[in-house]
Scaffold this motif. Structure first.
Motif, PDB file in Angstrom:
ATOM      1  N   SER A   1       4.997  -2.999   2.228  1.00 50.54           N
ATOM      2  CA  SER A   1       4.366  -4.309   2.314  1.00 50.54           C
ATOM      3  C   SER A   1       4.468  -4.797   3.752  1.00 50.54           C
ATOM      4  O   SER A   1       5.568  -5.030   4.253  1.00 50.54           O
ATOM      5  CB  SER A   1       5.058  -5.310   1.382  1.00 50.54           C
ATOM      6  OG  SER A   1       4.615  -6.622   1.669  1.00 50.54           O
TER       7      SER A   1
ATOM      8  N   ARG B   1       0.864  -1.174   0.000  1.00 57.95           N
ATOM      9  CA  ARG B   1       0.000   0.000   0.000  1.00 57.95           C
ATOM     10  C   ARG B   1       0.903   1.228   0.000  1.00 57.95           C
ATOM     11  O   ARG B   1       2.059   1.160   0.417  1.00 57.95           O
ATOM     12  CB  ARG B   1      -0.942   0.007   1.191  1.00 57.95           C
ATOM     13  CG  ARG B   1      -0.256   0.052   2.521  1.00 57.95           C
ATOM     14  CD  ARG B   1      -1.263  -0.228   3.659  1.00 57.95           C
ATOM     15  NE  ARG B   1      -0.565  -0.360   4.918  1.00 57.95           N
ATOM     16  CZ  ARG B   1      -0.453   0.605   5.816  1.00 57.95           C
ATOM     17  NH1 ARG B   1      -1.023   1.774   5.595  1.00 57.95           N
ATOM     18  NH2 ARG B   1       0.197   0.415   6.937  1.00 57.95           N
ATOM     19  N   THR B   2       0.369   2.327  -0.474  1.00 54.61           N
ATOM     20  CA  THR B   2       1.111   3.582  -0.445  1.00 54.61           C
ATOM     21  C   THR B   2       0.931   4.192   0.938  1.00 54.61           C
ATOM     22  O   THR B   2      -0.193   4.437   1.352  1.00 54.61           O
ATOM     23  CB  THR B   2       0.616   4.545  -1.536  1.00 54.61           C
ATOM     24  OG1 THR B   2       0.843   3.925  -2.810  1.00 54.61           O
ATOM     25  CG2 THR B   2       1.350   5.866  -1.488  1.00 54.61           C
TER      26      THR B   2
ATOM     27  N   ARG C   1       5.999   2.977  -0.986  1.00 59.42           N
ATOM     28  CA  ARG C   1       5.149   1.778  -0.942  1.00 59.42           C
ATOM     29  C   ARG C   1       5.657   0.883   0.184  1.00 59.42           C
ATOM     30  O   ARG C   1       6.859   0.784   0.410  1.00 59.42           O
ATOM     31  CB  ARG C   1       5.210   1.037  -2.278  1.00 59.42           C
ATOM     32  CG  ARG C   1       4.863   1.883  -3.480  1.00 59.42           C
ATOM     33  CD  ARG C   1       3.398   2.011  -3.721  1.00 59.42           C
ATOM     34  NE  ARG C   1       2.857   0.703  -4.046  1.00 59.42           N
ATOM     35  CZ  ARG C   1       1.578   0.369  -3.899  1.00 59.42           C
ATOM     36  NH1 ARG C   1       0.720   1.232  -3.428  1.00 59.42           N
ATOM     37  NH2 ARG C   1       1.159  -0.832  -4.223  1.00 59.42           N
TER      38      ARG C   1
END
Length: 155
Positions: A81, A64-65, A79
């Motif tokens: 994870s 996700r950003t 980004r």
């Protein structure tokens, strides 16, 4: 080979290419907004991800950003994870020759704490290799060809 055989062959090639393109476009991580299936697992964690590609490790499926650059111009995204405990930088709307980097420690760029890549001529987007984001903060910067630098906040 007869003309009819050639026509049949071209039709089969077109159908194969169309089917392959359809499969590629529906793969998670290929198109924004398509989520990864529940069974997709990442191939690295934390410092084990340093220097690796988020796409080849599966980390992009869980990403996700978490930070974005502010202002006008190219969009710089950090980004993250959670499955991989790793971060990387993605830029869009950039120009060939612009350089992006992902960092996870202050000071000079050192192996495993900083990875950069240059936007290829004719392209407008790119992403870096990953940095460890387990227990440390990461951020990203875009170094424009004109000398301007745009960074995200740390996460």
């Amino acid at each position: 080979m007869t003309e009819r055989d050639e026509t049949t062959m071209r039709t089969l090639v077109r159908l194969t290419v169309t089917a392959a393109a359809s499969l590629l476009l529906t793969m998670p991580g290929t198109v924004p907004g398509i989520a990864a299936p529940a069974g997709v697992t990442a191939h690295c964690t934390g410092s084990g991800c340093a220097g690796k590609s988020p796409a080849t490790t599966g980390c992009d499926h869980h990403a996700r950003t978490v930070r974005r650059s502010a202002g006008i111009g190219p969009l710089v995204e950090l980004r993250y994870s959670s499955a991989c405990r790793a971060a990387w930088v993605r830029v869009t709307h950039a120009r060939g020759g612009d350089r992006i980097e992902a960092r996870n420690k202050g000071g000079a760029c050192r192996r495993k704490s900083c990875y950069s890549t240059t936007v290829t001529s004719g392209r407008s987007s790119a992403y870096t290799a990953m940095v460890n984001d387990k227990g440390v903060k990461a951020w990203g910067c875009l170094h424009r060809r004109n000398g301007n630098v745009v960074c995200t906040e740390a996460y």
